[in-house]
Design a protein around this motif. Sequence first.
Motif, mmCIF file in Angstrom:
data_model
loop_
_atom_site.group_PDB
_atom_site.id
_atom_site.type_symbol
_atom_site.label_atom_id
_atom_site.label_comp_id
_atom_site.label_asym_id
_atom_site.label_seq_id
_atom_site.Cartn_x
_atom_site.Cartn_y
_atom_site.Cartn_z
ATOM 1 N N GLY A 221 4.000 8.423 1.961
ATOM 2 C CA GLY A 221 2.768 8.423 1.572
ATOM 3 C C GLY A 221 2.104 9.668 1.619
ATOM 4 O O GLY A 221 2.483 10.604 2.624
ATOM 5 N N MET A 225 -3.429 8.288 0.107
ATOM 6 C CA MET A 225 -3.377 6.821 1.083
ATOM 7 C C MET A 225 -4.632 6.989 1.816
ATOM 8 O O MET A 225 -5.046 5.810 2.190
ATOM 9 C CB MET A 225 -2.270 6.869 2.023
ATOM 10 N N ASN A 230 -4.345 2.351 5.636
ATOM 11 C CA ASN A 230 -3.576 2.056 4.262
ATOM 12 C C ASN A 230 -2.178 2.109 4.328
ATOM 13 O O ASN A 230 -1.635 1.654 3.276
ATOM 14 C CB ASN A 230 -4.299 2.977 3.229
ATOM 15 N N PHE A 231 -1.838 2.995 5.220
ATOM 16 C CA PHE A 231 -0.441 3.160 5.246
ATOM 17 C C PHE A 231 0.279 1.719 5.462
ATOM 18 O O PHE A 231 1.890 1.416 5.047
ATOM 19 C CB PHE A 231 0.275 3.852 6.161
ATOM 20 N N LEU A 234 2.517 0.606 2.505
ATOM 21 C CA LEU A 234 3.783 1.150 2.550
ATOM 22 C C LEU A 234 4.768 0.384 3.524
ATOM 23 O O LEU A 234 5.827 0.090 3.182
ATOM 24 C CB LEU A 234 3.886 2.694 2.732
ATOM 25 N N ALA A 247 5.931 10.584 5.224
ATOM 26 C CA ALA A 247 4.848 11.059 4.773
ATOM 27 C C ALA A 247 4.799 12.619 4.486
ATOM 28 O O ALA A 247 5.417 13.126 4.807
ATOM 29 C CB ALA A 247 3.607 10.990 6.132
ATOM 30 N N ALA A 251 -0.913 14.203 4.802
ATOM 31 C CA ALA A 251 -1.176 12.878 5.556
ATOM 32 C C ALA A 251 -0.947 13.055 7.199
ATOM 33 O O ALA A 251 -1.687 12.506 7.810
ATOM 34 C CB ALA A 251 -0.161 11.768 5.039
ATOM 35 N N GLY A 279 1.049 8.649 -3.955
ATOM 36 C CA GLY A 279 -0.012 9.415 -3.595
ATOM 37 C C GLY A 279 0.349 11.093 -3.055
ATOM 38 O O GLY A 279 -0.476 11.313 -2.146
ATOM 39 N N PHE A 320 -3.342 1.849 -4.853
ATOM 40 C CA PHE A 320 -3.645 0.594 -4.553
ATOM 41 C C PHE A 320 -3.724 -0.675 -5.164
ATOM 42 O O PHE A 320 -3.741 -1.762 -4.593
ATOM 43 C CB PHE A 320 -5.297 0.745 -3.972
#
Length: 333
Positions: A221, A225, A230-231, A234, A247, A251, A279, A320
């Motif tokens: 990500g 993200m 929000n991870f 994943l 990542a 991030a 993302g 998302f």
Amino acid sequence: MFVRCFKPNLRESVLFFHRFKSTLVIVEHDNQKLVPITLNTITAASKLGEVSCLVAGTKCTKVVEEVKKVNGVKKVLLADNDVFKGFLPEALTPLIIATQKQFNFTHILVGASSLGKSLIPRVAAKMDVAPISEIIGIKDKDTFVRTIYAGNAVLTLKSRDPVKLITVRGTAFEAAAMGGSASSENAPSVDVKNTLSEFISQQLSKSDRPELTSARVVISGGRGMKNGENFKLLYDLADKMNAAVGASRAAVDAGFVPNDMQIGQTGKIVAPDLYIAVGISGAIQHLAGMKDSKVIVAINKDPEAPIFQVADFGLVQDLFKAVPEMTALVSKK
Ligand SMILES: Cc1cc2nc3c(=O)[nH]c(=O)nc-3n(C[C@H](O)[C@H](O)[C@H](O)COP(=O)(O)OP(=O)(O)OC[C@H]3O[C@@H](n4cnc5c(N)ncnc54)[C@H](O)[C@@H]3O)c2cc1C
């Protein structure tokens, strides 16, 4: 008058050749088991001649037993001592130098991990030779291939140093298989007194997911993200696919995830069967860490994102929406 010329027979020549090209692999491990990059390093070392391995640690005989079973390994040398706690370069260097002296190794290899990157420059400086960093290929015993400029150019170099000190990019060599039966013996005993550094403690992130650099599937990500919570999207997908989660540096720098998850020029190098970039824009420094992946999938809402230039499959969509849909589909299987 008779002059006696030295004319080695075939057996002597073969022995000489092997002795001349003997190679030492420094085993990376946690005193219990070896770290997978060592298996890739052994494959690289096998291209250079007979392979011996050095296991230095504290109560690490279990690792010796494991390394003895790796194909291509002839001999395992053990150095078990409290001074090697934390695998500090300052403690390991005198041992490696003594081992090289005793066995006349012409090549010393270690994985290009944090251990290798901190150890090899020190040993090389002490031996007054140039370290050869993160090779991706071996042409002959003096000639090696490595990338430069964040992976944008490939360099072939010839080293004239009598001992080559090399770090190996794990993803560039297959992992050596198990099935060998090497002998083992003690490494030279060295009175190591490390007054320069001291191992205090280490905190390792624990995860049930596969290790990033050896996982067959990696989902990464980026800044897209938006935050660390929000991870979870994943992680949910990764758990369905037995994948590791990585990542981008953006991030990591934003504090979404810890920096041991960073992939790229200044992070980890991965080359899984499947890499899913979520993302992530596809900056060259990120590509340097994943572009050798076999299949690359990119999910990005910007159709102009550079990641699509290296992706085999691209999905222009809001992550998302896309990621939960993927997780639901994979769950159905
Ligand atoms: C010396 C040096 C070393 C570096 N080393 C590394 C390194 O090792 N690894 C690394 O990764 N970077 C590294 N960088 C940083 C690199 O240059 C980039 O800044 C970084 O990779 C960008 O991360 P990113 O793609 O996550 O963020 P961004 O470039 O900001 O991209 C975010 C992407 O997310 C997309 N997006 C946003 N919202 C959504 C959404 N809702 N749905 C779908 N897509 C969305 C955007 O379209 C955008 O493409 C290094 C830089 C330097 C100078």
